[in-house]
Design an enzyme around this catalytic site. Structure first.
Site, PDB file in Angstrom:
ATOM      1  N   CYS A  13       0.815  -1.210   0.000  1.00 18.12           N
ATOM      2  CA  CYS A  13       0.000   0.000   0.000  1.00 18.12           C
ATOM      3  C   CYS A  13       0.847   1.257   0.000  1.00 18.12           C
ATOM      4  O   CYS A  13       2.008   1.252   0.418  1.00 18.12           O
ATOM      5  CB  CYS A  13      -0.902   0.006   1.243  1.00 18.12           C
ATOM      6  SG  CYS A  13      -2.238   1.209   1.160  1.00 18.12           S
ATOM      7  N   ASP A 132      -5.706  -3.273  11.354  1.00 11.50           N
ATOM      8  CA  ASP A 132      -4.553  -2.387  11.407  1.00 11.50           C
ATOM      9  C   ASP A 132      -4.358  -1.924  12.839  1.00 11.50           C
ATOM     10  O   ASP A 132      -5.255  -2.050  13.684  1.00 11.50           O
ATOM     11  CB  ASP A 132      -4.804  -1.175  10.482  1.00 11.50           C
ATOM     12  CG  ASP A 132      -3.557  -0.376  10.158  1.00 11.50           C
ATOM     13  OD1 ASP A 132      -3.688   0.646   9.456  1.00 11.50           O
ATOM     14  OD2 ASP A 132      -2.461  -0.772  10.607  1.00 11.50           O
TER      15      ASP A 132
HETATM   16  O1  LIG Z   1      -0.573   4.586   4.336  1.00 14.37           O
HETATM   17  C1  LIG Z   1      -0.958   5.673   4.779  1.00 14.37           C
HETATM   18  O2  LIG Z   1      -0.285   6.712   4.747  1.00 14.37           O
HETATM   19  C2  LIG Z   1      -2.334   5.791   5.368  1.00 14.37           C
HETATM   20  C3  LIG Z   1      -2.775   7.032   5.809  1.00 14.37           C
HETATM   21  C4  LIG Z   1      -4.056   7.145   6.345  1.00 14.37           C
HETATM   22  C5  LIG Z   1      -4.900   6.040   6.421  1.00 14.37           C
HETATM   23  C6  LIG Z   1      -4.467   4.781   5.968  1.00 14.37           C
HETATM   24  C7  LIG Z   1      -3.173   4.658   5.451  1.00 14.37           C
HETATM   25  N1  LIG Z   1      -2.712   3.430   5.037  1.00 14.37           N
HETATM   26  C8  LIG Z   1      -3.580   2.306   5.110  1.00 14.37           C
HETATM   27  C9  LIG Z   1      -2.968   0.997   4.819  1.00 14.37           C
HETATM   28  O3  LIG Z   1      -3.661   0.106   4.314  1.00 14.37           O
HETATM   29  C10 LIG Z   1      -1.584   0.682   5.332  1.00 14.37           C
HETATM   30  O4  LIG Z   1      -1.023  -0.316   4.516  1.00 14.37           O
HETATM   31  C11 LIG Z   1      -1.732   0.153   6.749  1.00 14.37           C
HETATM   32  O5  LIG Z   1      -2.120   1.237   7.581  1.00 14.37           O
HETATM   33  C12 LIG Z   1      -0.442  -0.474   7.268  1.00 14.37           C
HETATM   34  O6  LIG Z   1       0.581   0.494   7.244  1.00 14.37           O
HETATM   35  P1  LIG Z   1       2.030   0.098   7.857  1.00 14.37           P
HETATM   36  O7  LIG Z   1       1.819  -0.138   9.336  1.00 14.37           O
HETATM   37  O8  LIG Z   1       2.866   1.286   7.556  1.00 14.37           O
HETATM   38  O9  LIG Z   1       2.490  -1.149   7.167  1.00 14.37           O
END
Ligand SMILES: O=C(O)c1ccccc1NCC(=O)[C@H](O)[C@H](O)COP(=O)(O)O
Length: 220
Positions: A13, A132
């Site tokens: 993502c 999440d």
């Molecule tokens: O990725 C972002 O910046 C984000 C911002 C606001 C809402 C959701 C967001 N991402 C959502 C996703 O699906 C991410 O992959 C998920 O939060 C996991 O992120 P990470 O912990 O950095 O792998």
């Protein structure tokens, strides 16, 4: 938890660059997420998401990620990426998630007291619950949550998310047995800038986890 998952699917993502989209596909991603939440450091416009999504080959799904977006914002995203799977990552009620009439993922920000069984019951048409960590700014925080908060018997596919990386994802797959995993920060060199080697290692680790699950299931 799905003990019969033949292959844990992988969503990567927060992609913003053509080379990263190509590298994620090469690494083995099954879905590519584009963040249409302007406050995110990984945000892209609908038009940009369309440009990037057009690089995807068959069988790799574009995911459009929204946080409390308006109907017009969602419509603009779908106009740019008609084949997109939607991901609602804010405080959207069920009726807001079903209003576009498209398949969607419902994100749950996991904290003590979150009732996943109730959430699943309120989102019977969600394709999956994406679990999440509960972080400031809604998501993309690179923070893991306590996987023991996931109750048995969630009646829909689960996407494990939150702080995963090549070193932790094997444990996540072995512990949770999700339908899919989702990663953003854990495969980046900077916010919105993906690292091809980390994406490759992450996908390889998921394959290793699947092999270990298969061995355990076979009693070998
Ligand atoms: O990725 C972002 O910046 C984000 C911002 C606001 C809402 C959701 C967001 N991402 C959502 C996703 O699906 C991410 O992959 C998920 O939060 C996991 O992120 P990470 O912990 O950095 O792998």
């Amino acid at each position: 938890m799905n003990p019969l998952t033949p292959r844990t699917r992988i969503k990567i993502c927060g992609l913003t660059r053509e080379a990263d989209v190509d590298a994620a596909v090469t690494a083995g991603a099954d879905a590519i997420g584009f963040v249409l939440y302007p406050k995110s450091p990984r945000a892209v416009t609908a038009a940009r998401a369309g440009d990037l999504a057009r690089r995807l080959p068959p069988f790799v799904t574009p995911v459009l990620l929204f946080v409390n977006a308006t109907a017009d914002e969602i419509a603009a995203g779908l106009a740019a990426v008609p084949q997109a799977l939607l991901q609602f990552h804010g405080d959207e009620p069920p009726e807001a998630c079903t209003a576009p009439g498209r398949p969607y993922l419902r994100a749950a920000r996991m904290a003590p007291g979150v009732d996943l069984l109730d959430l699943a019951a309120r989102h019977p048409s969600a394709q999956a619950l994406l679990l999440d960590a509960h972080v400031e700014g809604y998501g993309g925080g690179g923070k893991a949550f306590d996987w023991s908060l996931i109750p048995p018997g969630v009646p829909c596919p689960v996407v494990l998310s939150g702080g995963l990386n090549p070193a932790s994802v094997i444990d996540g797959v072995m512990h949770v047995r999700p339908w899919a995993v989702d990663v953003s920060s854990g495969v980046e060199s900077a916010k919105g800038i993906k690292d091809a080697a980390l994406m490759h290692c992450f996908c390889q680790a998921v394959r290793e986890a699947d092999a270990r699950v298969a061995q355990a299931s076979a009693g070998t």
